[in-house]
Design an enzyme around this catalytic site. Sequence first.
Site, mmCIF file in Angstrom:
data_model
loop_
_atom_site.group_PDB
_atom_site.id
_atom_site.type_symbol
_atom_site.label_atom_id
_atom_site.label_comp_id
_atom_site.label_asym_id
_atom_site.label_seq_id
_atom_site.Cartn_x
_atom_site.Cartn_y
_atom_site.Cartn_z
ATOM 1 N N ASN A 124 0.902 -1.139 0.000
ATOM 2 C CA ASN A 124 0.000 0.000 0.000
ATOM 3 C C ASN A 124 0.947 1.196 0.000
ATOM 4 O O ASN A 124 1.705 1.381 0.957
ATOM 5 C CB ASN A 124 -0.865 -0.015 1.261
ATOM 6 C CG ASN A 124 -1.698 1.245 1.411
ATOM 7 O OD1 ASN A 124 -1.550 2.212 0.668
ATOM 8 N ND2 ASN A 124 -2.566 1.233 2.396
ATOM 9 N N ALA A 131 0.678 4.155 0.683
ATOM 10 C CA ALA A 131 0.508 5.074 1.807
ATOM 11 C C ALA A 131 1.160 4.561 3.086
ATOM 12 O O ALA A 131 1.248 5.284 4.077
ATOM 13 C CB ALA A 131 -0.984 5.322 2.053
ATOM 14 N N CYS A 132 1.633 3.330 3.076
ATOM 15 C CA CYS A 132 2.191 2.679 4.267
ATOM 16 C C CYS A 132 3.693 2.950 4.381
ATOM 17 O O CYS A 132 4.452 2.658 3.460
ATOM 18 C CB CYS A 132 1.918 1.172 4.175
ATOM 19 S SG CYS A 132 2.814 0.166 5.359
ATOM 20 N N SER A 133 4.115 3.468 5.523
ATOM 21 C CA SER A 133 5.534 3.777 5.715
ATOM 22 C C SER A 133 6.396 2.514 5.717
ATOM 23 O O SER A 133 7.532 2.529 5.219
ATOM 24 C CB SER A 133 5.748 4.563 7.010
ATOM 25 O OG SER A 133 5.367 3.797 8.128
#
Length: 119
Positions: free
Chosen positions: A6, A8-10
């Site tokens: 994803n 958006a996932c760090s």
Amino acid sequence: MEIWINPACSKCRSAISLLDAEGADYTVRRYLDDVPDEGEIRAVLDRLGLEPWDITRTQEPAARELGLKDWPRDATARDRWVTALAEHPGLIQRPIITADDGTAVVARTEEAVRDALSR
């Protein structure tokens, strides 16, 4: 090697950065856009050696809506969990790297990414 992410996932971004730094040959699968079907989820679970509840993000709103905390975690409920992951891909833990040797890892740490690279 494939990595389910994803963007958006760090932790996903960190895994990609490490793979790039190591010169790894891999493909990216944005699994929220290119949703894995039940068969693909089962195959990844087999490669991970885990059960579906082991890779489920149980704190997500969809998990609460489904009442996952009350679902049985046994062989009789396995298909139900897999279906939930296919229907709600945001519940899948990330990132997942499928290694060249046929195994996979949930690559949430640098150590796990390096483990995948060594396979």
